[in-house]
Design a protein around this motif. Structure first.
Motif, PDB file in Angstrom:
ATOM      1  N   ASP A  36      50.239  35.752  50.058  1.00 55.97           N
ATOM      2  CA  ASP A  36      50.423  34.754  48.997  1.00 55.97           C
ATOM      3  C   ASP A  36      50.098  33.346  49.495  1.00 55.97           C
ATOM      4  N   ASP A  37      50.496  33.019  50.717  1.00 52.80           N
ATOM      5  CA  ASP A  37      50.183  31.713  51.289  1.00 52.80           C
ATOM      6  C   ASP A  37      48.676  31.559  51.481  1.00 52.80           C
ATOM      7  N   PHE A  38      48.055  32.597  52.016  1.00 50.44           N
ATOM      8  CA  PHE A  38      46.615  32.567  52.245  1.00 50.44           C
ATOM      9  C   PHE A  38      45.862  32.363  50.930  1.00 50.44           C
ATOM     10  N   LEU A  39      46.218  33.150  49.928  1.00 47.97           N
ATOM     11  CA  LEU A  39      45.534  33.038  48.634  1.00 47.97           C
ATOM     12  C   LEU A  39      45.800  31.687  47.977  1.00 47.97           C
ATOM     13  N   GLY A  40      46.995  31.151  48.140  1.00 50.14           N
ATOM     14  CA  GLY A  40      47.298  29.831  47.600  1.00 50.14           C
ATOM     15  C   GLY A  40      46.431  28.752  48.219  1.00 50.14           C
ATOM     16  N   LYS A  41      46.219  28.849  49.520  1.00 50.78           N
ATOM     17  CA  LYS A  41      45.373  27.867  50.205  1.00 50.78           C
ATOM     18  C   LYS A  41      43.910  28.032  49.803  1.00 50.78           C
ATOM     19  N   VAL A  42      43.457  29.260  49.645  1.00 48.57           N
ATOM     20  CA  VAL A  42      42.093  29.508  49.178  1.00 48.57           C
ATOM     21  C   VAL A  42      41.922  28.934  47.770  1.00 48.57           C
TER      22      VAL A  42
END
Length: 65
Positions: A36-42
């Motif tokens: 979720d953090d990774f996708l939020g940053k993307v």
């Protein structure tokens, strides 16, 4: 600002977005980053890219008018 200056600024922004992606990939490899953090940053980087692209398109339309 001239059309050419907008284009140069856009190209500079693209370079910065690529750097942001590279940093994000490096951080996600060394840390156990939740998906979720990774996708939020993307999503955040993508939103900035789309905004910059929209501004360039708007400038191009104004130049044609």
């Amino acid at each position: 600002m001239s059309n050419q200056q907008f284009y140069l600024n856009y190209r500079h922004s693209l370079k910065n977005f690529l750097i942001e992606y590279q940093i994000l990939l490096a951080e996600s490899k060394k840390e156990d980053m939740p998906m979720d953090d990774f996708l939020g940053k993307v999503d955040s980087i993508n939103a900035k890219l789309l905004n910059a692209t929209d501004l360039l398109r708007d400038q191009a339309k104004m130049e044609k008018s």
